[in-house]
Design an enzyme around this catalytic site. Sequence first.
Site, PDB file in Angstrom:
ATOM      1  N   GLN A 119       0.840  -1.191   0.000  1.00 45.93           N
ATOM      2  CA  GLN A 119       0.000   0.000   0.000  1.00 45.93           C
ATOM      3  C   GLN A 119       0.874   1.240   0.000  1.00 45.93           C
ATOM      4  O   GLN A 119       1.643   1.447   0.935  1.00 45.93           O
ATOM      5  CB  GLN A 119      -0.910  -0.019   1.229  1.00 45.93           C
ATOM      6  CG  GLN A 119      -1.718   1.241   1.452  1.00 45.93           C
ATOM      7  CD  GLN A 119      -2.456   1.196   2.776  1.00 45.93           C
ATOM      8  OE1 GLN A 119      -3.092   0.213   3.115  1.00 45.93           O
ATOM      9  NE2 GLN A 119      -2.349   2.265   3.560  1.00 45.93           N
ATOM     10  N   GLY A 120       0.787   2.076  -1.022  1.00 46.42           N
ATOM     11  CA  GLY A 120       1.602   3.286  -1.134  1.00 46.42           C
ATOM     12  C   GLY A 120       0.818   4.525  -0.758  1.00 46.42           C
ATOM     13  O   GLY A 120       0.391   5.287  -1.629  1.00 46.42           O
ATOM     14  N   SER A 122       1.458   6.521   2.830  1.00 45.02           N
ATOM     15  CA  SER A 122       2.260   7.447   3.638  1.00 45.02           C
ATOM     16  C   SER A 122       3.493   7.942   2.887  1.00 45.02           C
ATOM     17  O   SER A 122       4.067   7.235   2.051  1.00 45.02           O
ATOM     18  CB  SER A 122       2.709   6.765   4.933  1.00 45.02           C
ATOM     19  OG  SER A 122       1.608   6.462   5.753  1.00 45.02           O
ATOM     20  N   SER A 154       4.537  -1.772   3.967  1.00 40.90           N
ATOM     21  CA  SER A 154       4.662  -3.187   4.325  1.00 40.90           C
ATOM     22  C   SER A 154       4.718  -4.061   3.084  1.00 40.90           C
ATOM     23  O   SER A 154       3.991  -3.832   2.122  1.00 40.90           O
ATOM     24  CB  SER A 154       3.467  -3.613   5.189  1.00 40.90           C
ATOM     25  OG  SER A 154       3.370  -2.842   6.353  1.00 40.90           O
ATOM     26  N   GLU A 238      -9.068  -0.664   8.042  1.00 36.67           N
ATOM     27  CA  GLU A 238      -7.792  -1.034   8.663  1.00 36.67           C
ATOM     28  C   GLU A 238      -7.814  -0.791  10.161  1.00 36.67           C
ATOM     29  O   GLU A 238      -7.107  -1.464  10.916  1.00 36.67           O
ATOM     30  CB  GLU A 238      -6.680  -0.200   8.010  1.00 36.67           C
ATOM     31  CG  GLU A 238      -5.272  -0.573   8.396  1.00 36.67           C
ATOM     32  CD  GLU A 238      -4.244   0.280   7.685  1.00 36.67           C
ATOM     33  OE1 GLU A 238      -3.072  -0.107   7.678  1.00 36.67           O
ATOM     34  OE2 GLU A 238      -4.608   1.338   7.141  1.00 36.67           O
TER      35      GLU A 238
END
Length: 363
Positions: A119-120, A122, A154, A238
């Site tokens: 997941q891109g 932050s 991650s 999440e």
Amino acid sequence: MDFRDSPDEAAFRQRLRNWLADNAAAFTASGDDYWAKQGEWHQALYQAGFFGTSWPKEYGGQDLPPVYDVIVDEELARAGAPPRPSLGYLVVGLGHHGSEELQQRFLPGMINGTERWCQGFSEPGAGSDLASLTTTATREGDHWVINGHKIWTSYSDVADWCLVLARTDKNVPKHKGISAFIVDMHQPGVQQRPLKMINGVTTEFGQVTFDGAVAPADQMVGEPGEGWKLAMTVVSHEREPSTLGYSARYGKLVRQMADRVEGRPPEELVWAAVEAEMLRLHVRRRLSEQLDGIQHGPQGSLDKLLMTWTEQSVGHAALAVSGTRDPEMLAAYLYSRAQSVMGGTSQIQKNIIAGRILGLTMR
């Protein structure tokens, strides 16, 4: 509220226990070894029928009620096995906002583990203030060119695909100029570097640089400018403990610490036991609400705060019980410090609760 298993749930739980007795030991590890086995663990769980239980059958799930996910989480914790890979938020994001074509193409591989994802979201200069992200995507013909820098990503070192938020319009309010893309991680315009954490793990997180990376136009998720809607769907999911399985692991760690204590337990351990039980009951309530079709939205921020307080209480208890002598307990304490930052800082959660749940405004 009846927390007992139905006959079908009890049979599923027993089948899982039997499978774990034969298979869990091969995947149980710590540190970098733990992360190295995540892909194999994902596929093993799926092939045995214990991953994706509540997701749609058309994409490889089983369409079972969410209680089956909780049974899996509880039994994995009980057996000391690795937790379920945390992909639910990506499945929900793509399922809510992606086209039918994108869902058919990507959800099956995401669920069965044959394609790895990261997941891109932050960025180094836009962590909690996600809307201030500076990664850009520029349309060139039938594709978008992406440039920018993501962090705390991650699985980035093993991912095949990344769900990336990038700015596509600088002339509108910052929340409205963001779009979402599915980006191939195996291309020259993508560079990944690992980040070593304080507990010694080097393969959980990475930072990713996009330097002229390309995403086909049909791999935009939703329409231009709809990335913020997707982001809110993802982070709300999440932040719900009922989808993560954390509560069972907190309770197990508390019991492990209690077994080591002779005489009167330290106050930190007593309080950790109270908070772990509180979170377990809260998760059960949230599960009951899910079964009744209740969607939580900003209430996920309450869940996230409860998770943060519980994990850090358990971490402090680990330090009180074992000091720095036990590497496992020390790692639990060190990792717990990140909980008030990861997934949105505690300050951001309090702002959401104040503004969107309590209706408070600043003067």
